[in-house]
Design an enzyme around this catalytic site. Structure first.
Site, PDB file in Angstrom:
ATOM      1  N   ASN A   1      47.138  51.576  34.919  1.00  0.00           N
ATOM      2  CA  ASN A   1      47.945  51.711  36.142  1.00  0.00           C
ATOM      3  C   ASN A   1      48.323  53.157  36.406  1.00  0.00           C
ATOM      4  O   ASN A   1      48.223  53.659  37.526  1.00  0.00           O
ATOM      5  CB  ASN A   1      49.222  50.879  36.023  1.00  0.00           C
ATOM      6  CG  ASN A   1      48.992  49.397  36.222  1.00  0.00           C
ATOM      7  OD1 ASN A   1      47.910  48.966  36.603  1.00  0.00           O
ATOM      8  ND2 ASN A   1      50.011  48.617  35.948  1.00  0.00           N
TER       9      ASN A   1
ATOM     10  N   ARG B   1      36.650  42.508  47.108  1.00  0.00           N
ATOM     11  CA  ARG B   1      36.283  42.748  45.707  1.00  0.00           C
ATOM     12  C   ARG B   1      35.671  41.465  45.174  1.00  0.00           C
ATOM     13  O   ARG B   1      36.152  40.378  45.460  1.00  0.00           O
ATOM     14  CB  ARG B   1      37.500  43.116  44.849  1.00  0.00           C
ATOM     15  CG  ARG B   1      38.259  44.346  45.308  1.00  0.00           C
ATOM     16  CD  ARG B   1      39.399  44.662  44.328  1.00  0.00           C
ATOM     17  NE  ARG B   1      40.363  45.584  44.896  1.00  0.00           N
ATOM     18  CZ  ARG B   1      40.245  46.910  44.857  1.00  0.00           C
ATOM     19  NH1 ARG B   1      39.194  47.448  44.274  1.00  0.00           N
ATOM     20  NH2 ARG B   1      41.169  47.676  45.400  1.00  0.00           N
TER      21      ARG B   1
ATOM     22  N   ARG C   1      38.867  50.554  47.078  1.00  0.00           N
ATOM     23  CA  ARG C   1      39.011  51.629  46.103  1.00  0.00           C
ATOM     24  C   ARG C   1      38.604  51.208  44.699  1.00  0.00           C
ATOM     25  O   ARG C   1      39.015  50.182  44.182  1.00  0.00           O
ATOM     26  CB  ARG C   1      40.458  52.133  46.090  1.00  0.00           C
ATOM     27  CG  ARG C   1      40.703  53.213  45.056  1.00  0.00           C
ATOM     28  CD  ARG C   1      42.041  53.879  45.241  1.00  0.00           C
ATOM     29  NE  ARG C   1      42.021  54.740  46.410  1.00  0.00           N
ATOM     30  CZ  ARG C   1      42.919  54.685  47.385  1.00  0.00           C
ATOM     31  NH1 ARG C   1      43.866  53.802  47.338  1.00  0.00           N
ATOM     32  NH2 ARG C   1      42.850  55.518  48.399  1.00  0.00           N
TER      33      ARG C   1
ATOM     34  N   HIS D   1      40.620  43.712  54.742  1.00  0.00           N
ATOM     35  CA  HIS D   1      41.264  43.207  53.532  1.00  0.00           C
ATOM     36  C   HIS D   1      41.510  41.700  53.617  1.00  0.00           C
ATOM     37  O   HIS D   1      41.899  41.077  52.629  1.00  0.00           O
ATOM     38  CB  HIS D   1      42.593  43.953  53.326  1.00  0.00           C
ATOM     39  CG  HIS D   1      43.238  43.717  52.006  1.00  0.00           C
ATOM     40  ND1 HIS D   1      44.404  42.997  51.858  1.00  0.00           N
ATOM     41  CD2 HIS D   1      42.894  44.100  50.752  1.00  0.00           C
ATOM     42  CE1 HIS D   1      44.752  42.956  50.588  1.00  0.00           C
ATOM     43  NE2 HIS D   1      43.853  43.611  49.892  1.00  0.00           N
TER      44      HIS D   1
ATOM     45  N   TYR E   1      44.781  36.075  38.277  1.00  0.00           N
ATOM     46  CA  TYR E   1      45.679  36.393  39.387  1.00  0.00           C
ATOM     47  C   TYR E   1      46.239  35.097  39.974  1.00  0.00           C
ATOM     48  O   TYR E   1      45.502  34.137  40.192  1.00  0.00           O
ATOM     49  CB  TYR E   1      44.936  37.127  40.498  1.00  0.00           C
ATOM     50  CG  TYR E   1      44.563  38.557  40.203  1.00  0.00           C
ATOM     51  CD1 TYR E   1      44.544  39.059  38.906  1.00  0.00           C
ATOM     52  CD2 TYR E   1      44.209  39.422  41.238  1.00  0.00           C
ATOM     53  CE1 TYR E   1      44.174  40.365  38.651  1.00  0.00           C
ATOM     54  CE2 TYR E   1      43.840  40.735  40.995  1.00  0.00           C
ATOM     55  CZ  TYR E   1      43.827  41.203  39.697  1.00  0.00           C
ATOM     56  OH  TYR E   1      43.464  42.498  39.446  1.00  0.00           O
TER      57      TYR E   1
END
Length: 775
Positions: A119, A456, A486, A516, A549
């Site tokens: 991070n 992604r 990114r 997104h 997630y």
């Protein structure tokens, strides 16, 4: 559509029990007895006027259906926003707290150490690098918290030094001894047995030595380029004939494992477990003489550089976005340095050389005990020691998609005809729901077209394979691939080219906007008509991260959603700038305005004497307009709950401003990733949305985001219960205070642990599964 270039930042995960906090610093034995003010305190003390509200470059795409009352902003205090950068660092401090928490299984604590390191690397590569670039270009402005750009850098530097010291302390003084007690040791070469040393020497000769490239520095050899995030050895050499000192750099090869797992030691006796590791840089250091024959190695030190790795592509000037981005990727590793990590025993003259040659400021130097770059502990975290991990968890199929009387897979499309299906990952299996939906659609001869956004995805993605299969079967397939996601740019470029070769129509969204939104549309021939089947989610179409997630997804055949998605995909692939939506809120045109309108409705309800509520669950809460609307809601008597994983610029509990606002953060086994927005009056007529957007400028102004309204009353009630569980005082969480400090609440007054929300949900879903089986 026109808009401005998108800028993005990612941060992920959690913590407890560090020896000192960013927000509550105490002195360590090596420090002065008088502690310096914490970075968050510095930021709060300097708060002044809030920043001008963010706007897109073309106002027509940011429609404000709800206008603020004149003077509203002026009536709110100037110091109402917390600093976003300090808030992010506090988030990463919470990650570190979990690494220090003895209630967390040991190898999971090791994992949190690696997450913290990863991070922070990204924070420097993107946020710090971007701020430095804007300062150098003269375009940096005062932040919403009132800090000047250089004051923000100072606050970041102070907090980052403090956090990295805490991180090193946690490993050396807390985690490493705990690992040793469990038979897991990270050794130095001088601690190895003869058998182990022979094994390491052989490994060096066969695997390491052939890929090493020692680089000397002298008039014929300029100081070498140091690539970002590479681990390096700074080596001092002496020529025994001339007595002259020389400097050399040896790069630790990233293609080899960072930790060498040693074979079992016969001397371990009756020990059940004996996992021993040695760091590759230590092995290289022990063999430096073989790299510089005829020279005497006098000293060696490890160091590491972090560089600006953000990408800038002028889309308006690029004939082909794909090739322009590929060129930019080759430049990424040559970005200017923003941080230099060095071993704490490095000589000053060696450090002076590195500082001078790399062009870094002394404030950007971080002296740390070895080993540097604790991401390498991932190999330790991966050990197969189930007793040192969280109990095994395997996601189960959603009850609507797992008919217990049949062994065959559920007919996903058939089940969707019966009504909306709300998925909650990772508790509901991704592979038997979203993935199966796409795979069945690809194989269904009645399916005419599939349209999909990809932000992604995994390297061996079955989603990609399903789209390719559909295209090869003659279906119309559209993939909106966000190649500017990114740090996934190279991966997404690879998949874009593979999809194109298979005949998939690949587009890269809208100029200046990142796509997104998490959307899938399947068009199916049914008799004389067609029917559309849709998925709108909060997480990426990535089967691997779907196991880690926490996300929500809606499977629906509602024709209104189908029409909305058709319009949105036409907007992404063609020209439809004036599209309107019925069940969706879409950024950058209507999402912020739609949420502001809902907040305004709760304000009106409260002023009418009704019990009004706003509940929001997001990763980040930064947007000033949304925050100001929540402040006004609080002042009107609306109960406002904000459940945020990472950054929060809102200050709760300020008398007269945010008395009715609570802010919570939950971090743990799964990455809380879903976004939920609930608005209610008297507990009735709930308006609930789920989707992809966080409350940040980039999401609301510079991305294509989508929220879908949840209409099934059972689903609305479920989401209300989920929000209530997350905000409950009986649930373990962090509470944000009005002064910007985060307090962890994980035990009750008697010291008993509070409810672990994720463990509670695992148990609830297991009970739901058992109940479904008995029917």
């Amino acid at each position: 559509m026109d808009a401005v270039d998108a800028k993005e930042q990612q941060a992920e995960k959690v913590a407890e029990g560090a020896p000192e906090k960013v927000s509550e610093r105490t002195a360590t034995p090596e420090q002065s007895d008088t502690p310096a003010p914490a970075a968050s305190d510095v930021a709060l003390a300097r708060m002044a006027q809030r920043a001008q509200r963010a706007r897109g470059s073309n106002g027509r795409f940011i429609r404000n259906t709800v206008e603020s009352t004149p003077g509203d902003a002026d009536e709110l205090p100037d110091d109402r926003f917390l600093d976003r950068e300090v808030s992010w660092l506090q988030f990463n401090e919470r990650v570190l707290e979990l690494a220090n928490d003895p209630a967390v299984p040991l190898l999971e604590r090791v994992r949190f150490l690696t997450i913290f390191a990863s991070n922070l690397d990204e924070f420097f590569m993107v946020r710090v690098a971007g701020l430095k670039r804007r300062i150098a270009a003269g375009i940096a402005v005062r932040s919403a918290s009132g800090l000047e750009p250089r004051e923000v850098l100072d606050a970041i530097s102070h907090a980052a030094h403090e956090l990295m010291d805490q991180h090193a302390y946690a490993f050396h003084e807390v985690i490493r001894p705990a690992l040793r007690e469990e038979g897991i040791r990270i050794l130095r070469p001088d601690q190895l047995t003869e058998a182990e040393r022979a094994h390491v020497d052989d490994y060096f000769e066969r695997r390491i030595y052939p890929v090493l490239t020692p680089l000397a520095v002298d008039p014929a050899h300029p100081f070498p380029y140091i690539s970002g995030l590479s681990l390096n050895l700074a080596v001092l050499l002496e020529n025994p004939k001339t007595g002259r000192e020389h400097f050399a750099r040896v790069k630790v090869p990233s293609v080899l494992p960072r930790m060498i797992h040693l074979p079992a030691d016969d001397a371990s006796g009756d020990a059940l477990y004996d996992d021993r590791f040695v760091a590759i840089e230590d092995v290289i250091a022990e063999n430096l003489e073989s790299l510089f024959p005829g020279m005497q190695v006098t000293e060696h030190f490890t160091f590491r550089v972090t560089r600006n790795e953000d990408l800038e592509v002028e889309e308006d000037d690029a004939e082909n976005l794909l090739t322009a981005l590929e060129r930019e990727l080759t430049r990424r590793r040559f970005g200017p340095p923003v941080r230099l990590e060095v071993a704490d025993d490095m000589d000053d003259h060696v450090l002076d050389l590195l500082v001078r040659e790399l062009g870094v400021h002394r404030s950007e130097v971080y002296r740390l005990p070895e080993p540097l770059d604790l991401r390498g502990l991932g190999q330790v975290a991966d050990l197969s020691r189930t007793e040192l991990r969280w109990p095994a968890f395997v996601a189960k199929a959603h009850p609507a998609l797992s008919p217990v009387e049949r062994s065959s897979a559920a007919d996903i499309i058939g089940e969707m005809r019966g009504g909306d299906i709300l998925l909650h990952h990772p508790y509901d299996s991704f592979s038997t729901s979203v993935q199966a939906f796409l795979e069945q659609a690809a194989a269904d001869p009645q399916v005419l077209a599939i349209k999909q956004t990809l932000y992604r995805t995994s390297g061996d993605s079955p989603i990609i394979e399903a789209l390719i299969e559909a295209a090869e079967a003659g279906k119309q397939v559209l993939a909106v691939v966000e190649i500017k996601a990114r740090f996934d740019e190279e991966n997404n470029i690879t998949w874009a080219r593979k999809l194109e070769r298979a005949g998939v129509h690949v587009v890269y969204g809208l100029v200046g906007l990142k796509t997104h939104a998490k959307l899938c549309l399947v068009v199916r021939q049914e008799g004389e008509s067609i029917r559309r089947y849709c998925h709108v989610g909060t997480g990426n179409y990535n089967p691997k991260t779907a196991r880690l997630y926490e996300d929500l997804g809606l499977l629906t055949s509602d024709p209104v959603v189908g029409e909305d998605l058709t319009r949105l995909f036409n907007q992404l692939s063609g020209m439809a700038p004036r599209a309107r939506f019925k069940r969706l809120l879409v950024a950058p045109r209507s999402l912020r305005a739609g949420l502001l309108e809902q907040i305004e409705q709760t304000i009106k309800a409260a002023r009418d004497g009704r019990r009004a509520t706003v509940q929001i669950k997001v990763n980040s809460m930064v947007d000033e307009q949304i925050i100001d609307a929540l402040y006004r809601a609080s002042q009107a008597g609306v109960a406002v709950d904000v459940w945020v994983r990472g950054i929060c610029a809102l200050r709760p509990g300020v008398p007269g401003l945010s008395d009715n606002i609570r802010v919570r953060s939950i971090l743990g086994r799964f990455l809380e990733h879903s976004r939920i927005f609930r608005f209610a009056a008297d507990g009735q007529d709930d308006v609930v949305y789920i989707g992809s957007a966080d409350m940040m400028h980039r999401n609301l102004d510079r991305r294509v985001e989508a929220l879908v309204r949840v209409e099934d009353k059972v689903h609305v009630e479920f989401l209300g219960d989920l929000l209530a569980l997350g905000m409950s005082d009986d649930t373990a969480s962090w509470h944000l205070q009005s002064d910007g400090h985060w307090e962890r609440h994980h035990t009750d007054a008697d010291g008993n642990p509070l409810v672990d929300m994720q463990a509670e949900l695992i148990a609830r879903y297991a009970r739901r599964r058992s109940k479904a089986r008995r029917r």
